[in-house]
Design a protein around this motif. Structure first.
Motif: not given
Length: 460
Positions: A235-240
């Motif tokens: 799971e890739v969560y960007l801008s966080t």
């Protein structure tokens, strides 16, 4: 420590730049021309680009480090820290591993302290986080991940299993993407030997404050890297970003909350904070400010290079970018150390200094076994590769960049054997506290109160 009438070249730091600069100086110097002294808290240099592979067991940890005394037999190697520098007296204060601190005079100084992990005041990070700047951390991460599989396989408590099998990585640069790629590969292989754990039970999470990962290889390859990891279940969560991780309870800025025993921090680096005590001119981010010759600004006897230096990028400036600086990577560190070594010898002999100039040759990254991305610059053409070919480029480049033929041969031999042998997936967690079992066997056995009373009665 030896005393000598010869000029002393003091190299502060035995990392990539310190090791290669010292080797270059010793190679260029005439016999007896000067004494080269290298000071570092560790007696070895760590090749950091191989830490993700060491964490995954693809390379033996001992082959990722280079013993300084073996590689620099003609140098004086001191295991300790330089705590302060008196530029007026040309004296450095050395704090050895044991014993009292002492002063060491020098004539020429090389600053090669490198960088440390860049952290933020996030609640729980200091207690829960695992860094990836040293071989000790890579070994610890490998053992820790495999121990989590052992825990999950041996319990019926679903909360314990879920927390053990959730792995959070913060930082999507080279270190973060490569480490999560390698560790996910290792965990997938290891799960084959557990009856109660499968890859589907695991949860891998990659978090980055930027809007992309792997910015060093460009947006297209970065997007490919993201899609590749997601295709493997990451799971890739960007801008966080991570707001807290107290007790392993991870809270992200985007609202996601998970419980995890494994929080790996690879969100960038910063210059070694010890630089602030040396009285050197520092840039806005704490780097030593240097001239294009790698001489520290305002001096003619101090040089700096690598991750702790702010070195002007002459190629970028010729192209019109007046604020171009050399990025902190192995490509520049290797070449800067050569120029630095040559300039130190030139300064020793009173010859002119040479400016450091190097055009970027690209970047390579591995994302696990037989998976990678590469951006190669040939003239003005950028060649973009991905998949198995890029992975071969990654291994070839870093394998050849590894210091000493001893380590090169060992690493390539390990890679060759891995084509025919399965990966080792045993955890050696007890290595972090090797005396515990002996202590339990050797500690005095407490005498019960009733027995002590009876003995006193007999004695009286």
């Amino acid at each position: 420590m030896s005393t000598t009438e010869r000029p002393r070249i003091l190299v502060v730091g035995g990392g990539y730049v310190g090791l290669y600069a010292a080797r270059r100086i010793l190679k260029k110097m005439r016999y007896g021309e000067a004494t080269v002294t290298v000071v570092d808290p560790r007696s070895y240099m760590t090749y950091q680009p191989f830490l993700p592979e060491a964490a995954a067991g693809s390379i033996s940890p001992r082959h990722v480090v280079v013993p300084l005394r073996r590689v620099l037999p003609k140098a004086e190697v001191l295991t300790g820290r330089v705590t302060s520098i008196d530029q007026d007296r040309k004296v450095a204060r050395i704090a050895p591993l044991v014993g009292e601190a002492y002063e060491l005079p020098f004539d020429y100084l090389v600053i090669a302290l490198g960088a440390v992990s860049r952290t933020f005041p996030i609640p729980g990070l200091a207690e829960q986080g695992i860094g990836m700047k040293g071989i000790e951390e890579a070994i610890g991460l490998r053992n820790h991940v495999l121990e989590q599989l052992d825990k999950a396989d041996s319990t019926n408590d679903e909360d314990v299993r879920r927390k053990a099998l959730t792995f959070v990585f913060v930082g999507g640069g080279f270190a973060g993407a490569e480490t999560i790629g390698e560790v996910e590969d290792m965990a997938r292989d290891a799960a084959k030997y557990y009856k109660n754990v499968s890859r589907d039970d695991m949860r891998f999470i990659l978090v980055d404050a930027a809007d992309k990962i792997l910015p060093e290889v460009g947006p297209k390859l970065g997007q490919y890297g993201k899609e590749h990891l997601e295709g493997r279940g990451v799971e890739v969560y960007l801008s966080t970003s991570m707001e807290s991780c107290v007790g392993g309870h991870v809270v992200l800025k985007n609202g996601l909350e998970v419980d995890s025993n494994t929080i790996v921090w690879t969100a960038g680096v910063k210059p070694n904070p010890a630089l602030a005590r040396f009285g050197l001119p520092l840039g806005p981010r704490g780097h030593v400010d240097t001239e294009p010759t790698l001489q520290v600004k305002g001096t003619d006897y101090i040089w700096a290079a690598g991750d702790n230096a702010q070195v002007p990028d002459l190629i970028g400036r010729k192209a019109g970018n007046e604020n171009a600086w050399c990025p902190p990577n192995a490509q520049h560190a290797l070449r800067q150390s050569r120029t630095l070594g040559d300039n130190v010898v030139a300064g020793l002999r009173g010859f002119p200094q040479k400016e450091y100039s190097h055009a970027n040759k690209g970047a390579v990254a591995g994302l696990g076994l037989r998976k990678g991305v590469a951006m190669i610059v040939v003239g003005k053409v950028k060649i973009k590769l991905r998949g198995r070919l890029a992975w071969y480029m990654h291994r070839t480049y870093h394998g050849l960049a590894m210091p000493t033929w001893n380590r090169k041969i060992r690493i390539f031999a390990e890679w060759t054997l891995a084509l025919f042998l399965k990966r080792e997936v045993v955890a050696l967690g007890a290595i972090h506290a090797p005396r515990d079992e002996f202590y339990e066997a050797a500690k005095p056995v407490p005498v019960p109160v009733a027995a002590r009373t009876e003995e006193k009665a007999k004695a009286s």
